[in-house]
Design a protein around this motif. Structure first.
Motif, mmCIF file in Angstrom:
data_model
loop_
_atom_site.group_PDB
_atom_site.id
_atom_site.type_symbol
_atom_site.label_atom_id
_atom_site.label_comp_id
_atom_site.label_asym_id
_atom_site.label_seq_id
_atom_site.Cartn_x
_atom_site.Cartn_y
_atom_site.Cartn_z
ATOM 1 N N MET A 1 29.486 49.017 44.670
ATOM 2 C CA MET A 1 29.850 48.107 43.873
ATOM 3 C C MET A 1 31.040 47.440 44.373
ATOM 4 S SD MET A 1 28.114 47.262 40.983
ATOM 5 C CE MET A 1 27.502 48.692 40.569
ATOM 6 N N MET A 2 30.996 46.057 44.685
ATOM 7 C CA MET A 2 31.884 45.307 45.174
ATOM 8 C C MET A 2 32.638 44.501 44.137
ATOM 9 S SD MET A 2 31.969 42.162 48.151
ATOM 10 C CE MET A 2 31.268 43.074 49.536
ATOM 11 N N ILE A 3 33.946 45.124 43.740
ATOM 12 C CA ILE A 3 34.501 44.284 42.679
ATOM 13 C C ILE A 3 36.016 44.428 43.439
ATOM 14 C CG2 ILE A 3 35.428 44.503 40.536
ATOM 15 C CD1 ILE A 3 33.103 45.987 39.811
ATOM 16 N N ARG A 4 36.504 43.271 43.685
ATOM 17 C CA ARG A 4 37.708 43.223 44.316
ATOM 18 C C ARG A 4 38.406 41.615 44.308
ATOM 19 N NH1 ARG A 4 38.793 42.018 49.491
ATOM 20 N NH2 ARG A 4 37.019 40.737 50.582
ATOM 21 N N ILE A 5 39.649 41.852 44.489
ATOM 22 C CA ILE A 5 40.476 40.688 44.769
ATOM 23 C C ILE A 5 40.979 40.538 46.205
ATOM 24 C CG2 ILE A 5 42.902 39.956 44.256
ATOM 25 C CD1 ILE A 5 42.748 41.039 41.515
ATOM 26 N N ALA A 6 40.423 39.029 46.483
ATOM 27 C CA ALA A 6 40.563 38.779 48.022
ATOM 28 C C ALA A 6 41.977 38.022 48.306
ATOM 29 C CB ALA A 6 39.437 38.224 48.398
ATOM 30 N N ASN A 7 42.615 38.235 49.230
ATOM 31 C CA ASN A 7 43.566 37.477 49.802
ATOM 32 C C ASN A 7 43.208 36.454 50.677
ATOM 33 O OD1 ASN A 7 45.983 38.182 48.076
ATOM 34 N ND2 ASN A 7 45.674 39.985 48.729
ATOM 35 N N GLU A 8 42.099 36.838 51.326
ATOM 36 C CA GLU A 8 41.462 36.061 52.211
ATOM 37 C C GLU A 8 40.219 35.218 51.913
ATOM 38 O OE1 GLU A 8 41.269 39.201 52.027
ATOM 39 O OE2 GLU A 8 39.256 39.467 51.955
ATOM 40 N N PRO A 9 39.811 34.264 52.777
ATOM 41 C CA PRO A 9 38.548 33.741 52.539
ATOM 42 C C PRO A 9 37.421 34.597 52.175
ATOM 43 C CG PRO A 9 39.638 32.431 54.044
ATOM 44 C CD PRO A 9 40.331 33.654 54.081
ATOM 45 N N ILE A 10 36.356 34.068 50.888
ATOM 46 C CA ILE A 10 35.587 35.096 50.422
ATOM 47 C C ILE A 10 34.344 34.828 51.359
ATOM 48 C CG2 ILE A 10 33.901 35.378 48.561
ATOM 49 C CD1 ILE A 10 36.277 34.770 46.555
ATOM 50 N N ASP A 11 33.894 35.965 51.681
ATOM 51 C CA ASP A 11 32.605 36.068 52.590
ATOM 52 C C ASP A 11 31.449 36.149 51.780
ATOM 53 O OD1 ASP A 11 30.453 36.101 54.330
ATOM 54 O OD2 ASP A 11 31.265 37.949 55.297
ATOM 55 N N LEU A 12 30.420 34.860 51.660
ATOM 56 C CA LEU A 12 29.380 35.050 50.662
ATOM 57 C C LEU A 12 28.487 35.960 51.098
ATOM 58 C CD1 LEU A 12 29.201 31.172 49.600
ATOM 59 C CD2 LEU A 12 30.107 33.169 48.245
ATOM 60 N N GLN A 13 28.161 35.685 52.617
ATOM 61 C CA GLN A 13 26.961 36.629 52.926
ATOM 62 C C GLN A 13 26.878 38.015 52.697
ATOM 63 O OE1 GLN A 13 25.798 36.200 56.909
ATOM 64 N NE2 GLN A 13 24.819 34.229 56.750
ATOM 65 N N SER A 14 28.272 38.552 52.759
ATOM 66 C CA SER A 14 28.610 39.994 52.863
ATOM 67 C C SER A 14 28.279 40.322 51.246
ATOM 68 C CB SER A 14 29.915 40.263 53.125
ATOM 69 O OG SER A 14 30.798 40.033 52.161
ATOM 70 N N ILE A 15 28.749 39.335 50.434
ATOM 71 C CA ILE A 15 28.452 39.706 48.649
ATOM 72 C C ILE A 15 27.272 39.855 48.534
ATOM 73 C CG2 ILE A 15 29.146 38.575 46.665
ATOM 74 C CD1 ILE A 15 31.947 37.601 47.695
ATOM 75 N N VAL A 16 26.358 38.868 49.027
ATOM 76 C CA VAL A 16 24.904 38.858 48.533
ATOM 77 C C VAL A 16 24.445 39.988 49.144
ATOM 78 C CG1 VAL A 16 22.729 37.721 49.037
ATOM 79 C CG2 VAL A 16 24.688 36.177 48.644
ATOM 80 N N ARG A 17 24.528 40.358 50.340
ATOM 81 C CA ARG A 17 24.154 41.553 51.152
ATOM 82 C C ARG A 17 24.468 42.777 50.353
ATOM 83 N NH1 ARG A 17 26.922 41.546 55.996
ATOM 84 N NH2 ARG A 17 25.999 39.514 56.333
ATOM 85 N N SER A 18 25.489 42.871 49.802
ATOM 86 C CA SER A 18 26.064 44.191 49.039
ATOM 87 C C SER A 18 25.234 44.322 47.913
ATOM 88 C CB SER A 18 27.300 43.835 48.605
ATOM 89 O OG SER A 18 27.755 43.316 47.481
ATOM 90 N N VAL A 19 24.483 43.339 47.318
ATOM 91 C CA VAL A 19 23.749 43.627 46.112
ATOM 92 C C VAL A 19 22.274 44.118 46.253
ATOM 93 C CG1 VAL A 19 25.446 42.635 44.609
ATOM 94 C CG2 VAL A 19 23.532 41.152 45.538
ATOM 95 N N ILE A 20 21.781 43.756 47.628
ATOM 96 C CA ILE A 20 20.529 43.894 47.643
ATOM 97 C C ILE A 20 20.075 45.371 47.496
ATOM 98 C CG2 ILE A 20 18.569 43.878 49.634
ATOM 99 C CD1 ILE A 20 20.020 41.100 50.608
ATOM 100 N N THR A 21 19.167 45.713 47.167
ATOM 101 C CA THR A 21 18.533 47.224 46.857
ATOM 102 C C THR A 21 16.995 46.985 47.291
ATOM 103 O OG1 THR A 21 18.016 47.387 44.711
ATOM 104 C CG2 THR A 21 20.318 47.519 45.102
ATOM 105 N N PRO A 22 16.351 48.016 47.394
ATOM 106 C CA PRO A 22 14.921 47.920 47.780
ATOM 107 C C PRO A 22 14.263 47.802 46.515
ATOM 108 C CG PRO A 22 15.884 50.193 48.723
ATOM 109 C CD PRO A 22 16.954 49.327 47.818
ATOM 110 N N GLU A 23 14.867 48.205 45.307
ATOM 111 C CA GLU A 23 14.194 47.909 43.889
ATOM 112 C C GLU A 23 14.137 46.404 43.725
ATOM 113 O OE1 GLU A 23 16.557 50.461 44.444
ATOM 114 O OE2 GLU A 23 15.074 51.704 44.789
ATOM 115 N N SER A 24 14.945 45.714 44.195
ATOM 116 C CA SER A 24 15.627 44.473 43.629
ATOM 117 C C SER A 24 14.611 43.422 43.854
ATOM 118 C CB SER A 24 16.926 43.858 44.228
ATOM 119 O OG SER A 24 17.712 44.890 43.869
#
Lengths: 146, 81
Positions: A1-24
């Motif tokens: 579960m990616m829940i965080r506060i970022a001091n650097e620019p947000i990387d959208l790809q990594s956020i989307v990738r982090s929620v992909i599961t085989p069931e989704s």
């Protein structure tokens, strides 16, 4: 579960990738970007500050609530802090579930709750040189345990 | 007793500091803290009713009683997103 506060620019790809599961079967993403205007005045830059430990706690709490209400597979919530140029991403939320309906509803819930209860503040640097804490807040009464 | 006061956003600007070890009477409440701050800067009065308190990183109801060592945060209207 990616829940965080970022001091650097947000990387959208990594956020989307982090929620992909085989069931989704559906992933919904909300991306908040900084606007070049507020209350009819021109804005050059925004700056965010947080009560970080509590902000993270509240981010976890709203994600837990969303998972209780909808059958979600994974959730990511990332909020940027510090100076953010106009057009940059200040917040990103990604939600995966078997079907799109739950993903849409949960995402809406998460961004609405984030704006209501997570202790983060935005300061607007106007083009005329003035600097003010944002008045465009979602002010609502908060019950004792939210 | 001592509590740790944290201020953010407009509350920080009004007080002129962001954190302070504060000596308060036993059984003091969040309202008492606000009153102390209002004596420091009467600008706090205009914000009364719009400032929430969090104690030990949880929102608390109005006029919440404090305990020694509490982390007391003043939470002006939030504007994340």
């Amino acid at each position: 579960m990616m829940i965080r506060i970022a001091n650097e620019p947000i990387d959208l790809q990594s956020i989307v990738r982090s929620v992909i599961t085989p069931e989704s079967g559906g992933i919904n993403v909300f991306v908040g970007t900084t606007r070049n205007h507020a209350g009819g005045r021109s804005v050059d830059l925004l700056e965010y500050e947080a009560y970080e430990p509590m902000a993270l706690k509240m981010m976890h709490a709203i994600v837990e609530e969303a998972k209780e209400r909808w059958p979600l597979h994974a959730v990511a919530v990332v909020h940027r802090l510090g100076r953010v140029e106009v057009g940059e991403v200040s917040v990103a939320i990604a939600v995966s579930s078997a079907h799109r309906k739950e993903a849409f509803e949960a995402t809406r819930f998460l961004i609405d709750e984030l704006k209501r209860v997570v202790p983060i503040w935005k300061r607007e640097y106007f083009s005329d040189g003035s600097v003010e804490w944002s008045q465009q807040t979602d002010e609502q009464v908060v019950s004792s345990n939210t | 007793m001592k509590v740790t006061l944290l201020l953010f956003s407009v509350a920080k600007d009004l007080a002129g500091f962001d954190t302070k070890e504060l000596e308060v009477p036993d059984h003091a409440t969040t309202d008492d803290v606000l009153e102390m701050l209002s004596k420091l800067n009467s600008g706090f009065l205009a914000w009364k009713g719009r400032l929430r308190f969090a104690v030990n990183q949880e929102y608390v109801p109005p006029n919440f009683e404090l305990h020694p060592g509490d982390e007391v945060a003043i939470i002006p209207p939030v504007s994340g997103g």
